[in-house]
Write a protein that holds these residues in place. Structure first.
Motif, mmCIF file in Angstrom:
data_model
loop_
_atom_site.group_PDB
_atom_site.id
_atom_site.type_symbol
_atom_site.label_atom_id
_atom_site.label_comp_id
_atom_site.label_asym_id
_atom_site.label_seq_id
_atom_site.Cartn_x
_atom_site.Cartn_y
_atom_site.Cartn_z
ATOM 1 N N GLU A 158 6.621 -44.587 -17.630
ATOM 2 C CA GLU A 158 7.428 -43.385 -17.525
ATOM 3 C C GLU A 158 8.811 -43.708 -16.975
ATOM 4 N N THR A 159 9.736 -42.781 -17.117
ATOM 5 C CA THR A 159 11.069 -42.938 -16.564
ATOM 6 C C THR A 159 10.995 -43.162 -15.054
ATOM 7 N N GLY A 160 11.705 -44.178 -14.583
ATOM 8 C CA GLY A 160 11.776 -44.434 -13.151
ATOM 9 C C GLY A 160 10.671 -45.296 -12.582
ATOM 10 N N THR A 161 9.838 -45.909 -13.424
ATOM 11 C CA THR A 161 8.740 -46.736 -12.915
ATOM 12 C C THR A 161 9.165 -48.174 -12.627
ATOM 13 N N GLY A 162 10.399 -48.553 -12.991
ATOM 14 C CA GLY A 162 10.886 -49.896 -12.678
ATOM 15 C C GLY A 162 10.791 -50.875 -13.828
ATOM 16 N N LYS A 163 10.977 -50.392 -15.048
ATOM 17 C CA LYS A 163 10.856 -51.277 -16.214
ATOM 18 C C LYS A 163 11.945 -52.351 -16.230
ATOM 19 N N GLU A 164 13.171 -51.975 -15.865
ATOM 20 C CA GLU A 164 14.243 -52.976 -15.856
ATOM 21 C C GLU A 164 14.017 -54.003 -14.745
ATOM 22 N N ILE A 165 13.518 -53.571 -13.603
ATOM 23 C CA ILE A 165 13.226 -54.510 -12.513
ATOM 24 C C ILE A 165 12.136 -55.484 -12.937
ATOM 25 N N ASP A 205 4.334 -35.417 -6.114
ATOM 26 C CA ASP A 205 3.784 -36.067 -7.305
ATOM 27 C C ASP A 205 4.780 -36.951 -8.059
ATOM 28 N N TYR A 206 6.052 -36.878 -7.775
ATOM 29 C CA TYR A 206 7.079 -37.765 -8.308
ATOM 30 C C TYR A 206 7.130 -37.839 -9.834
ATOM 31 N N PRO A 207 7.583 -36.768 -10.471
ATOM 32 C CA PRO A 207 7.797 -36.862 -11.927
ATOM 33 C C PRO A 207 8.874 -37.887 -12.274
ATOM 34 N N GLY A 208 9.787 -38.166 -11.324
ATOM 35 C CA GLY A 208 10.820 -39.185 -11.552
ATOM 36 C C GLY A 208 10.444 -40.551 -11.027
ATOM 37 N N ASN A 209 9.218 -40.684 -10.497
ATOM 38 C CA ASN A 209 8.653 -41.951 -10.057
ATOM 39 C C ASN A 209 9.495 -42.636 -8.971
ATOM 40 N N ILE A 210 9.587 -43.976 -9.016
ATOM 41 C CA ILE A 210 10.226 -44.723 -7.932
ATOM 42 C C ILE A 210 11.697 -44.364 -7.810
ATOM 43 N N ARG A 211 12.353 -44.121 -8.934
ATOM 44 C CA ARG A 211 13.767 -43.736 -8.881
ATOM 45 C C ARG A 211 13.947 -42.435 -8.111
ATOM 46 N N GLU A 212 13.022 -41.490 -8.277
ATOM 47 C CA GLU A 212 13.104 -40.231 -7.546
ATOM 48 C C GLU A 212 12.917 -40.461 -6.051
ATOM 49 N N LEU A 213 11.978 -41.323 -5.677
ATOM 50 C CA LEU A 213 11.763 -41.624 -4.258
ATOM 51 C C LEU A 213 13.008 -42.251 -3.643
ATOM 52 N N GLU A 214 13.654 -43.152 -4.362
ATOM 53 C CA GLU A 214 14.870 -43.777 -3.851
ATOM 54 C C GLU A 214 15.974 -42.737 -3.664
ATOM 55 N N ASN A 215 16.081 -41.796 -4.603
ATOM 56 C CA ASN A 215 17.080 -40.737 -4.482
ATOM 57 C C ASN A 215 16.809 -39.850 -3.266
ATOM 58 N N ILE A 216 15.532 -39.618 -2.970
ATOM 59 C CA ILE A 216 15.167 -38.813 -1.800
ATOM 60 C C ILE A 216 15.615 -39.509 -0.517
ATOM 61 N N ILE A 217 15.397 -40.824 -0.433
ATOM 62 C CA ILE A 217 15.823 -41.576 0.753
ATOM 63 C C ILE A 217 17.346 -41.588 0.848
ATOM 64 N N GLU A 218 18.037 -41.702 -0.271
ATOM 65 C CA GLU A 218 19.504 -41.669 -0.249
ATOM 66 C C GLU A 218 19.994 -40.312 0.250
ATOM 67 N N HIS A 219 19.326 -39.225 -0.179
ATOM 68 C CA HIS A 219 19.673 -37.881 0.310
ATOM 69 C C HIS A 219 19.476 -37.814 1.826
ATOM 70 N N ALA A 220 18.369 -38.379 2.308
ATOM 71 C CA ALA A 220 18.094 -38.350 3.744
ATOM 72 C C ALA A 220 19.163 -39.092 4.534
ATOM 73 N N PHE A 221 19.704 -40.168 3.966
ATOM 74 C CA PHE A 221 20.727 -40.947 4.655
ATOM 75 C C PHE A 221 22.035 -40.174 4.808
ATOM 76 N N ILE A 222 22.277 -39.199 3.959
ATOM 77 C CA ILE A 222 23.481 -38.377 4.105
ATOM 78 C C ILE A 222 23.407 -37.568 5.398
ATOM 79 N N LEU A 223 22.205 -37.130 5.757
ATOM 80 C CA LEU A 223 22.015 -36.284 6.935
ATOM 81 C C LEU A 223 21.593 -37.070 8.172
ATOM 82 N N CYS A 224 21.111 -38.282 7.985
ATOM 83 C CA CYS A 224 20.585 -39.075 9.102
ATOM 84 C C CYS A 224 21.378 -40.372 9.214
ATOM 85 N N SER A 225 22.089 -40.543 10.333
ATOM 86 C CA SER A 225 22.911 -41.741 10.528
ATOM 87 C C SER A 225 22.197 -42.812 11.347
ATOM 88 N N GLN A 226 21.280 -42.399 12.209
ATOM 89 C CA GLN A 226 20.556 -43.345 13.042
ATOM 90 C C GLN A 226 19.226 -42.728 13.461
#
Length: 462
Positions: free
Chosen positions: A171-178, A354-375
């Protein structure tokens, strides 16, 4: 009696210290040429000092940082130090070595920046111990505790060595290119180019010119010859991503490259031969496309020599904590922040998704969290809004396993038990469920516990 102390020149003392420490150290000037290279740097990289001095740092210190997030470049640009960035290098004998890197500006007595200093440490033993303790498994840039992924990891080196065409599905975002890049890095072509192109993003005519190149005058505004990706990837690997999106007309031309290892640029009269390994990836069901006659059977059988199916994240949820840790480390390096981890409530919420966007979606969630969390640690309030509206795990037992396939649920419970020394309370907490729910799951899946279950002899039952 007066004792005279023998005083060495400052430079001599510094040289002795640098040659005595176990960390590799090298310095560069403003042109990125190596000025000094200590003994440990020779041992870790496998490059003799006389060969390193005067060369560009990326020619000697072959790190995956050099392609993008170079800590030394940031130090030279911003004039400040960076500490303990994790990366890896390729040694002179083609081995990948995990290292930690620290950088600092090289200043003279008046404070003028003369260049940069990089200190690095071989973390091979640390990484092996960490992998053993965490129960994780690593292959290239991929990490997993999942049994499904470990089966793929086990055969990946043999597939990489075979040089055969590989079809990577998922599926999209499962890491095929990696996965494709890992195959390239494990192969004999690792020192040659790896090029990935998204076939679904381009129309046929443009895709053909990008892959095969064109000659001057082939079309309007084609003033000069332009080599295509197949030419540029000669000796290396090319990944054709989203191959299922291409037209049957284009598939005919691609089939010739696969069969003959030759192609004809647009506007050209002569065919060009190349030595390229082709990997294909798709999120479509190619067998269904065969029935619809939108994908050629001869091409399908040509690319379907080796087939790898990457499981979606909802079938390997035991990997979420490991992936979260990896993404936090990555974002700390990219953003220069000091996020130390994630709170248990936030991790439970991530486990419930359930991550319909798979690993890419999880990475985006962590990136969103970093906008609000500096330390500090990422909490529930740092996660995107749609995750904050989920039912909390305390009111929905076993939310950590919601959506898992039955077999995967049992595997996840077994893995978590083993990771916690068969301590049932600790296992239930990590899975985000009540202890009584775990007991029902153990009975349901007929999972037997050893007599020693992670509790001391004098402890109360948990």
């Amino acid at each position: 009696m007066t004792l005279q102390k023998k005083m060495l020149p400052t430079a001599g003392v510094t040289d002795i210290i640098l040659e005595s420490i176990s960390d590799g150290v090298f310095t560069v000037d403003h042109e990125w040429r190596i000025m000094s290279f200590n003994r440990a740097a020779e041992e870790i990289t496998g490059v003799p000092r006389q060969e390193a001095i005067g060369r560009f740092c990326w020619e000697v210190f072959r790190s995956n940082m050099c392609e993008g997030d170079c800590a030394l470049r940031r130090t030279m640009k911003e004039g400040r130090s960076f500490v303990s960035s994790s990366t890896s290098i390729i040694t002179s004998d083609k081995k990948r070595v995990p290292i930690s890197v620290s950088t600092a500006p090289l200043r003279n007595e008046s404070g003028e920046i003369l260049g940069g200093v990089e200190t690095f440490r071989d973390n091979t033993v640390v990484e092996e111990l960490r992998r053993e303790l965490s129960g994780s498994f690593r292959q290239g840039d991929m990490v997993s505790r999942s049994r499904l992924m470990k089966k793929i990891f086990a055969v990946l080196p043999q597939i990489a060595e075979s040089d055969s065409t590989v079809l990577i599905e998922g599926e999209t975002g499962t890491g095929k290119e990696i996965m494709a890049r890992s195959l390239h890095d494990l192969s004999a072509r690792r020192d040659k180019p790896f090029i990935a192109i998204n076939c679904g993003a381009l129309p046929d005519t443009l895709l053909e010119s990008e892959l095969f190149g064109y000659k001057a005058g082939a079309f309007t505004n084609a003033a000069h010859d332009k080599p295509g990706y197949f030419h540029l990837a000669d000796g290396g690997t090319i990944l054709l991503d989203e191959l299922g999106e291409t037209s049957p007309a284009f598939q005919v031309k691609l089939l010739r490259v696969l069969e003959k290892q030759e192609f004809q640029p647009l506007g050209g009269v002569k065919k060009e031969r190349v030595n390229v390994r082709i990997l294909a990836a798709t999120n479509r069901d190619l067998e269904a496309l065969l029935e619809q006659e939108t994908f050629r059977r001869d091409l399908f059988y040509r690319i379907n020599i080796v087939r790898l199916l990457l499981p979606p994240l909802r079938q390997r949820k035991e990997d979420i904590p490991l992936l979260v840790e990896r993404f936090i480390d990555k974002m700390n390096r990219l953003r220069g922040k000091a996020v130390s981890g994630i709170e248990s409530e936030a991790l439970e919420r991530l486990m419930a998704h359930d991550y319909p966007g798979n690993i890419r979606e999880l990475e985006n969630i962590i990136e969103h969290a970093f906008i609000l969390c500096s330390q500090g640690r990422i909490g529930l309030h740092h996660l995107p809004g749609h995750l904050n509206t989920l039912v909390p795990p305390t009111t929905a037992p076993s939310s950590a396993l919601r959506g898992l396939h039955r077999a995967t649920e049992a595997e996840a419970i077994r893995d978590t038990l083993a990771r916690n020394g068969y301590n049932r309370l600790a296992t239930a907490r990590e899975l985000g469920m009540h202890k009584s729910t775990l007991f029902r799951k153990l009975k349901k899946w007929k999972i037997e516990l050893p007599e020693i279950d992670g509790r001391s002899a004098g402890s109360k039952p948990d």
